[in-house]
Design a protein around this motif. Structure first.
Motif, mmCIF file in Angstrom:
data_model
loop_
_atom_site.group_PDB
_atom_site.id
_atom_site.type_symbol
_atom_site.label_atom_id
_atom_site.label_comp_id
_atom_site.label_asym_id
_atom_site.label_seq_id
_atom_site.Cartn_x
_atom_site.Cartn_y
_atom_site.Cartn_z
ATOM 1 N N SER A 50 0.831 -1.210 0.000
ATOM 2 C CA SER A 50 0.000 0.000 0.000
ATOM 3 C C SER A 50 0.862 1.255 0.000
ATOM 4 C CB SER A 50 -0.965 0.015 1.185
ATOM 5 O OG SER A 50 -0.272 0.223 2.388
ATOM 6 N N VAL A 51 2.028 1.183 0.659
ATOM 7 C CA VAL A 51 2.940 2.328 0.651
ATOM 8 C C VAL A 51 3.519 2.516 -0.752
ATOM 9 C CG1 VAL A 51 5.097 3.241 1.619
ATOM 10 C CG2 VAL A 51 3.467 2.070 3.104
ATOM 11 N N GLN A 52 3.853 1.414 -1.412
ATOM 12 C CA GLN A 52 4.380 1.511 -2.776
ATOM 13 C C GLN A 52 3.312 2.017 -3.747
ATOM 14 O OE1 GLN A 52 5.864 -2.466 -2.794
ATOM 15 N NE2 GLN A 52 7.817 -1.869 -1.888
ATOM 16 N N GLU A 53 2.042 1.672 -3.513
ATOM 17 C CA GLU A 53 0.949 2.221 -4.333
ATOM 18 C C GLU A 53 0.803 3.723 -4.121
ATOM 19 O OE1 GLU A 53 -2.897 0.384 -3.828
ATOM 20 O OE2 GLU A 53 -2.041 -1.622 -4.086
ATOM 21 N N LYS A 54 1.012 4.142 -2.880
ATOM 22 C CA LYS A 54 0.877 5.557 -2.523
ATOM 23 C C LYS A 54 1.979 6.404 -3.159
ATOM 24 C CE LYS A 54 0.176 8.137 1.799
ATOM 25 N NZ LYS A 54 0.205 8.028 3.263
ATOM 26 N N TYR A 55 3.182 5.817 -3.280
ATOM 27 C CA TYR A 55 4.337 6.541 -3.826
ATOM 28 C C TYR A 55 4.963 5.753 -4.982
ATOM 29 C CZ TYR A 55 4.017 8.245 1.040
ATOM 30 O OH TYR A 55 3.582 8.725 2.253
ATOM 31 N N PRO A 56 4.267 5.523 -6.096
ATOM 32 C CA PRO A 56 4.826 4.697 -7.175
ATOM 33 C C PRO A 56 6.055 5.317 -7.836
ATOM 34 C CG PRO A 56 2.822 5.797 -7.907
ATOM 35 C CD PRO A 56 2.947 6.065 -6.439
ATOM 36 N N TRP A 57 6.241 6.590 -7.680
ATOM 37 C CA TRP A 57 7.353 7.324 -8.279
ATOM 38 C C TRP A 57 8.620 7.275 -7.413
ATOM 39 C CZ3 TRP A 57 8.094 10.497 -4.276
ATOM 40 C CH2 TRP A 57 6.969 10.845 -3.509
ATOM 41 N N ALA A 58 8.516 6.766 -6.185
ATOM 42 C CA ALA A 58 9.661 6.776 -5.261
ATOM 43 C C ALA A 58 10.781 5.875 -5.763
ATOM 44 C CB ALA A 58 9.222 6.328 -3.869
ATOM 45 N N ARG A 60 12.984 4.643 -3.758
ATOM 46 C CA ARG A 60 13.030 3.630 -2.706
ATOM 47 C C ARG A 60 12.244 4.170 -1.513
ATOM 48 N NH1 ARG A 60 17.144 5.138 -4.281
ATOM 49 N NH2 ARG A 60 18.399 6.797 -3.467
ATOM 50 N N ILE A 61 11.974 3.305 -0.581
ATOM 51 C CA ILE A 61 11.305 3.676 0.667
ATOM 52 C C ILE A 61 12.309 3.430 1.800
ATOM 53 C CG2 ILE A 61 9.354 3.228 2.216
ATOM 54 C CD1 ILE A 61 8.405 4.254 -0.493
ATOM 55 N N VAL A 62 12.527 4.429 2.640
ATOM 56 C CA VAL A 62 13.449 4.312 3.766
ATOM 57 C C VAL A 62 12.680 4.642 5.044
ATOM 58 C CG1 VAL A 62 15.543 5.230 4.834
ATOM 59 C CG2 VAL A 62 15.470 4.884 2.359
ATOM 60 N N MET A 63 12.613 3.695 5.956
ATOM 61 C CA MET A 63 11.874 3.844 7.217
ATOM 62 C C MET A 63 10.428 4.288 6.966
ATOM 63 S SD MET A 63 13.708 2.983 9.908
ATOM 64 C CE MET A 63 13.134 3.784 11.377
ATOM 65 N N GLY A 64 9.861 3.870 5.844
ATOM 66 C CA GLY A 64 8.487 4.226 5.506
ATOM 67 C C GLY A 64 8.343 5.533 4.760
ATOM 68 N N PHE A 65 9.440 6.275 4.564
ATOM 69 C CA PHE A 65 9.403 7.542 3.825
ATOM 70 C C PHE A 65 9.788 7.300 2.370
ATOM 71 C CE2 PHE A 65 10.399 9.137 8.144
ATOM 72 C CZ PHE A 65 9.429 10.122 8.279
ATOM 73 N N PRO A 66 9.077 7.928 1.415
ATOM 74 C CA PRO A 66 9.515 7.839 0.023
ATOM 75 C C PRO A 66 10.748 8.717 -0.206
ATOM 76 C CG PRO A 66 7.643 9.333 0.198
ATOM 77 C CD PRO A 66 7.863 8.758 1.570
ATOM 78 N N VAL A 67 11.629 8.247 -1.081
ATOM 79 C CA VAL A 67 12.823 8.997 -1.465
ATOM 80 C C VAL A 67 12.721 9.248 -2.963
ATOM 81 C CG1 VAL A 67 15.345 8.966 -1.604
ATOM 82 C CG2 VAL A 67 14.187 7.933 0.364
ATOM 83 N N SER A 68 12.897 10.488 -3.368
ATOM 84 C CA SER A 68 12.730 10.839 -4.779
ATOM 85 C C SER A 68 13.902 10.350 -5.629
ATOM 86 C CB SER A 68 12.573 12.351 -4.941
ATOM 87 O OG SER A 68 13.782 12.972 -4.609
ATOM 88 N N SER A 69 13.650 10.262 -6.925
ATOM 89 C CA SER A 69 14.665 9.757 -7.859
ATOM 90 C C SER A 69 15.838 10.727 -8.025
ATOM 91 C CB SER A 69 14.028 9.479 -9.220
ATOM 92 O OG SER A 69 13.466 10.677 -9.724
ATOM 93 N N SER A 105 -2.311 15.263 -4.665
ATOM 94 C CA SER A 105 -2.980 14.052 -5.150
ATOM 95 C C SER A 105 -2.788 13.904 -6.651
ATOM 96 C CB SER A 105 -4.464 14.084 -4.804
ATOM 97 O OG SER A 105 -5.063 15.249 -5.311
ATOM 98 N N SER A 106 -2.705 12.649 -7.081
ATOM 99 C CA SER A 106 -2.636 12.352 -8.507
ATOM 100 C C SER A 106 -4.062 12.128 -8.997
ATOM 101 C CB SER A 106 -1.812 11.091 -8.768
ATOM 102 O OG SER A 106 -0.450 11.384 -8.637
ATOM 103 N N ALA A 107 -4.382 12.673 -10.139
ATOM 104 C CA ALA A 107 -5.751 12.573 -10.664
ATOM 105 C C ALA A 107 -6.149 11.122 -10.890
ATOM 106 C CB ALA A 107 -5.857 13.363 -11.970
ATOM 107 N N GLY A 108 -7.300 10.750 -10.339
ATOM 108 C CA GLY A 108 -7.892 9.430 -10.576
ATOM 109 C C GLY A 108 -7.079 8.246 -10.095
ATOM 110 N N SER A 109 -6.282 8.418 -9.037
ATOM 111 C CA SER A 109 -5.495 7.291 -8.544
ATOM 112 C C SER A 109 -5.282 7.415 -7.044
ATOM 113 C CB SER A 109 -4.169 7.224 -9.309
ATOM 114 O OG SER A 109 -3.071 7.435 -8.520
ATOM 115 N N LYS A 110 -4.880 6.317 -6.412
ATOM 116 C CA LYS A 110 -4.574 6.318 -4.978
ATOM 117 C C LYS A 110 -3.211 6.946 -4.720
ATOM 118 C CE LYS A 110 -7.081 2.096 -3.860
ATOM 119 N NZ LYS A 110 -6.957 0.728 -3.345
ATOM 120 N N ALA A 111 -2.426 7.081 -5.768
ATOM 121 C CA ALA A 111 -1.061 7.582 -5.622
ATOM 122 C C ALA A 111 -1.054 9.073 -5.278
ATOM 123 C CB ALA A 111 -0.286 7.352 -6.910
ATOM 124 N N LEU A 112 -0.083 9.452 -4.489
ATOM 125 C CA LEU A 112 0.134 10.865 -4.201
ATOM 126 C C LEU A 112 1.048 11.453 -5.278
ATOM 127 C CD1 LEU A 112 0.737 10.755 -0.344
ATOM 128 C CD2 LEU A 112 -1.300 11.545 -1.540
#
Length: 200
Positions: A50-58, A60-69, A105-112
């Motif tokens: 669910s975290v990966q769905e929330k931040y598909p653009w990340a 990686r995830i570190v300690m639950g936080f998304p890290v940008s590319s 929010s991203s239009a029409g998706s669960k992703a942020l």
């Protein structure tokens, strides 16, 4: 030549046209125990998809936080990670980690939207904590024996988890300002190589 420190400049010699750098984004800082981060990691591990769905653009995830590319990769070696964890046990100052509170929010998706809730500074330190909590890193105990988190008793765990690790936040959807802030935070510690900077 003797130099005398003056806290305030004399009006007749100060040049009002000289401007020093300003903060790029307003920052708030709060004192929280490491336990807050441990709880975030627990929540992430309970449902990583669910975290990966929330931040598909990340990247990686570190300690639950998304890290940008646009941030540097995980570059600390085992010795650096172990030194940081040992510093936590020893009560050394840990500095602070920085996140972006902005939520888009991203239009029409669960992703942020990209850059929502990202970890801007502190990735290497938080990843070291994650590695330690997951038993992928051992640090010396008081007798010098390498110990993983799972080997440590509850009273010692409470001491570690109660250690204060300051959490600083900004709130912005301006990626360039976030990138500049990311680069600025590294200047006082170990400067990032040119290819690790977000603003090139």
């Amino acid at each position: 030549m003797t130099t005398v420190f003056q806290r305030n400049a004399a009006d007749e010699i100060s040049d009002p046209s000289i401007q020093m750098p300003h903060r790029i984004l307003e920052t708030s800082t709060h004192q929280f125990p490491i336990d807050v981060l441990a709880q975030r990691l627990e929540q992430y591990l309970a449902d990583p998809s669910s975290v990966q769905e929330k931040y598909p653009w990340a990247a990686r995830i570190v300690m639950g936080f998304p890290v940008s590319s646009w941030q540097r990769h995980l570059v600390w070696h085992v010795g650096q990670k172990a030194r940081f964890i040992s510093a936590v046990w020893s009560g050394a100052g840990l500095g602070s980690y920085l996140t972006n509170e902005w939520l888009g929010s991203s239009a029409g998706s669960k992703a942020l939207a990209e850059n929502s809730e990202i970890l801007i500074d502190g990735q290497q330190r938080l990843h070291s904590l994650e590695e330690y909590f997951m038993d992928r890193l051992a640090v010396p105990d008081a007798q010098g024996q390498p110990r993983t988190w799972s080997e440590v008793g509850n009273s010692e765990r409470k001491r570690f988890l109660s250690t204060i690790f300051a959490h600083s936040t900004v709130c912005s959807d301006d990626e360039l300002a976030l990138r500049k802030t990311y680069d600025l935070y590294a200047q006082g510690l170990v400067p990032r190589a040119h290819d690790q900077r977000a603003v090139q």
